[in-house]
Design a protein around this motif. Sequence first.
Motif, PDB file in Angstrom:
ATOM      1  N   LEU A  29       0.485  -0.647   0.103  1.00  0.00           N
ATOM      2  CA  LEU A  29      -0.335   0.034  -0.012  1.00  0.00           C
ATOM      3  C   LEU A  29       0.868   1.469  -0.037  1.00  0.00           C
ATOM      4  O   LEU A  29       1.664   1.030   0.777  1.00  0.00           O
ATOM      5  N   ALA A  30       0.775   1.817  -1.285  1.00  0.00           N
ATOM      6  CA  ALA A  30       1.539   3.184  -1.178  1.00  0.00           C
ATOM      7  C   ALA A  30       0.578   4.851  -0.474  1.00  0.00           C
ATOM      8  O   ALA A  30      -0.908   4.812  -2.051  1.00  0.00           O
ATOM      9  N   PRO A  31       0.338   4.804   0.752  1.00  0.00           N
ATOM     10  CA  PRO A  31      -0.237   6.384   0.698  1.00  0.00           C
ATOM     11  C   PRO A  31       0.061   7.456  -0.146  1.00  0.00           C
ATOM     12  O   PRO A  31       1.088   7.782  -0.318  1.00  0.00           O
ATOM     13  N   CYS A  32      -0.404   8.371  -0.559  1.00  0.00           N
ATOM     14  CA  CYS A  32      -0.701   9.434  -1.346  1.00  0.00           C
ATOM     15  C   CYS A  32      -1.178  10.802  -1.486  1.00  0.00           C
ATOM     16  O   CYS A  32      -2.707  10.405  -0.595  1.00  0.00           O
ATOM     17  N   TYR A  33      -0.555  11.558  -1.636  1.00  0.00           N
ATOM     18  CA  TYR A  33      -1.948  13.146  -0.854  1.00  0.00           C
ATOM     19  C   TYR A  33      -1.766  14.090  -2.407  1.00  0.00           C
ATOM     20  O   TYR A  33      -2.084  15.083  -2.532  1.00  0.00           O
ATOM     21  N   GLY A  34      -1.577  13.249  -3.591  1.00  0.00           N
ATOM     22  CA  GLY A  34      -1.579  14.401  -4.303  1.00  0.00           C
ATOM     23  C   GLY A  34      -0.496  15.120  -4.730  1.00  0.00           C
ATOM     24  O   GLY A  34      -0.861  16.858  -5.547  1.00  0.00           O
ATOM     25  N   HIS A  35       0.765  15.172  -4.342  1.00  0.00           N
ATOM     26  CA  HIS A  35       1.171  15.953  -4.295  1.00  0.00           C
ATOM     27  C   HIS A  35       2.642  15.889  -4.896  1.00  0.00           C
ATOM     28  O   HIS A  35       2.961  14.734  -4.116  1.00  0.00           O
ATOM     29  N   PRO A  36       3.496  16.801  -5.606  1.00  0.00           N
ATOM     30  CA  PRO A  36       4.356  16.122  -6.310  1.00  0.00           C
ATOM     31  C   PRO A  36       5.513  15.872  -5.137  1.00  0.00           C
ATOM     32  O   PRO A  36       6.848  14.188  -5.063  1.00  0.00           O
ATOM     33  N   SER A  37       5.437  16.006  -3.816  1.00  0.00           N
ATOM     34  CA  SER A  37       7.149  15.290  -2.692  1.00  0.00           C
ATOM     35  C   SER A  37       6.228  13.799  -2.881  1.00  0.00           C
ATOM     36  O   SER A  37       7.022  13.188  -2.023  1.00  0.00           O
ATOM     37  N   ASP A  38       4.418  13.187  -3.341  1.00  0.00           N
ATOM     38  CA  ASP A  38       4.982  11.709  -3.308  1.00  0.00           C
ATOM     39  C   ASP A  38       5.753  10.808  -4.231  1.00  0.00           C
ATOM     40  O   ASP A  38       5.854   9.245  -3.166  1.00  0.00           O
ATOM     41  N   ASN A  39       6.743  11.495  -4.546  1.00  0.00           N
ATOM     42  CA  ASN A  39       7.777  10.433  -5.709  1.00  0.00           C
ATOM     43  C   ASN A  39       7.015   9.204  -5.686  1.00  0.00           C
ATOM     44  O   ASN A  39       8.347   7.767  -6.247  1.00  0.00           O
ATOM     45  N   LEU A  40       5.514   9.450  -6.215  1.00  0.00           N
ATOM     46  CA  LEU A  40       4.816   8.199  -7.249  1.00  0.00           C
ATOM     47  C   LEU A  40       5.787   7.768  -8.096  1.00  0.00           C
ATOM     48  O   LEU A  40       5.978   6.341  -8.663  1.00  0.00           O
ATOM     49  N   GLU A  41       6.148   9.188  -9.406  1.00  0.00           N
ATOM     50  CA  GLU A  41       7.596   8.020 -10.078  1.00  0.00           C
ATOM     51  C   GLU A  41       8.761   6.957  -9.489  1.00  0.00           C
ATOM     52  O   GLU A  41       8.873   6.356 -10.372  1.00  0.00           O
ATOM     53  N   ARG A  42       9.084   7.831  -9.159  1.00  0.00           N
ATOM     54  CA  ARG A  42      10.684   6.892  -9.059  1.00  0.00           C
ATOM     55  C   ARG A  42      10.021   5.438  -8.037  1.00  0.00           C
ATOM     56  O   ARG A  42      10.684   4.253  -8.565  1.00  0.00           O
ATOM     57  N   LEU A  43       8.253   5.556  -7.127  1.00  0.00           N
ATOM     58  CA  LEU A  43       8.368   4.242  -6.787  1.00  0.00           C
ATOM     59  C   LEU A  43       8.193   3.640  -7.865  1.00  0.00           C
ATOM     60  O   LEU A  43       7.828   2.179  -7.393  1.00  0.00           O
ATOM     61  N   PHE A  44       7.119   3.437  -9.027  1.00  0.00           N
ATOM     62  CA  PHE A  44       6.783   2.861 -10.210  1.00  0.00           C
ATOM     63  C   PHE A  44       8.105   1.724 -10.524  1.00  0.00           C
ATOM     64  O   PHE A  44       8.141   0.798 -10.886  1.00  0.00           O
TER      65      PHE A  44
END
Length: 351
Positions: free
Chosen positions: A179-194
């Motif tokens: 589970l990867a919580p995110c806030y819809g902010h660039p700091s979520d760092n999801l691109e690197r996580l993917f």
Amino acid sequence: MKVAVFAIPALTGNVHETVFGYGLLSKLSTVMPDVKFYYEHDFDSPLLDPKNVKGIHFGEFAEEDVYLSIGRPHYLNDAAPLVLVLLETDYIAFPKINWWSFRRIIKDPIRVDVNRATSIIVPSKRIRKSLLNHYDISPAKIIVVGHGLPSDELRITPADSVTRRITKEVYGKEHSYFLAPCYGHPSDNLERLFAAYDIFRERCPEPIQLLVESLGESPSRSVRKAKRAAKFKEDISFLSSLKPSERRKVVSSARAILFPSLSTRFPLPVLDAWTAEVPVLYTDNDILQGAGALVQGEDVNSIAEGIVNLVTTPFLASGLVENGKRRREAFRWETVAQRVAEVIRSVSAST
């Protein structure tokens, strides 16, 4: 002593303001029984129950000795010394740019507040470091007071085996899931996580799914583009906002919480992982202190290695959970309130 408090964010602010603000204010009047508090907000709440607390309307004048503000202040008395609670400095690393401002970076929103404040209270060293790197202010002006656990109503506890099995079937396509919580902010760092998740899946045969949970705004266009570009995109799913009861099941049934965030905001998902007794991956050792997989948030390979270790080294994951049980004991609102009380008394004595 009289202390006026801008308390509205503790009741109607974002999740970080409500968790910190309510947790602090619910204990502050108890640790300072000799102080008269004026909580500025627009409706009744249990925060007004103590005898030394009085509610005042938004904008109502109070002749206070100290003004405590949760977030940006709404000034009641410009003459009173300001104790400012800052819960994030993400605008520094991720400056806001609006299309109607012709792509110009928005002016620093809190520089005037930082300069005016007598003391600045922050929950973590990460925010303190960010402020000191950005503003020309004395280190003594910024005090780290820590954080507490979510309230009993919001706290996530471990799931039983049946709940975990059913939740995996429903959300994980009958597989385990991260589970990867995110806030819809660039700091979520999801691109690197993917990108890290792709590396993990190539190295580990187990088809563990990746669920991205929205805790705020919907994932951005760049995040959705990164998901489409992922090699294992079919195993990445976005979850819309969950009801509290359903979220408890999803969090407590996860194989691990992946939170490689670059935000300065206090990592509430880490607290959720500790109370749910689930392994967690995060980027700040000052918070984790051995109670989670520590990774470098700007390094895809570091994030991937952290995920691989959580899955391929079972004793590591179980050890992190045990460390989390111990670590969470250090997060108490009574301790936070006592530290804030020391700041308020110090500010009052110096004026």
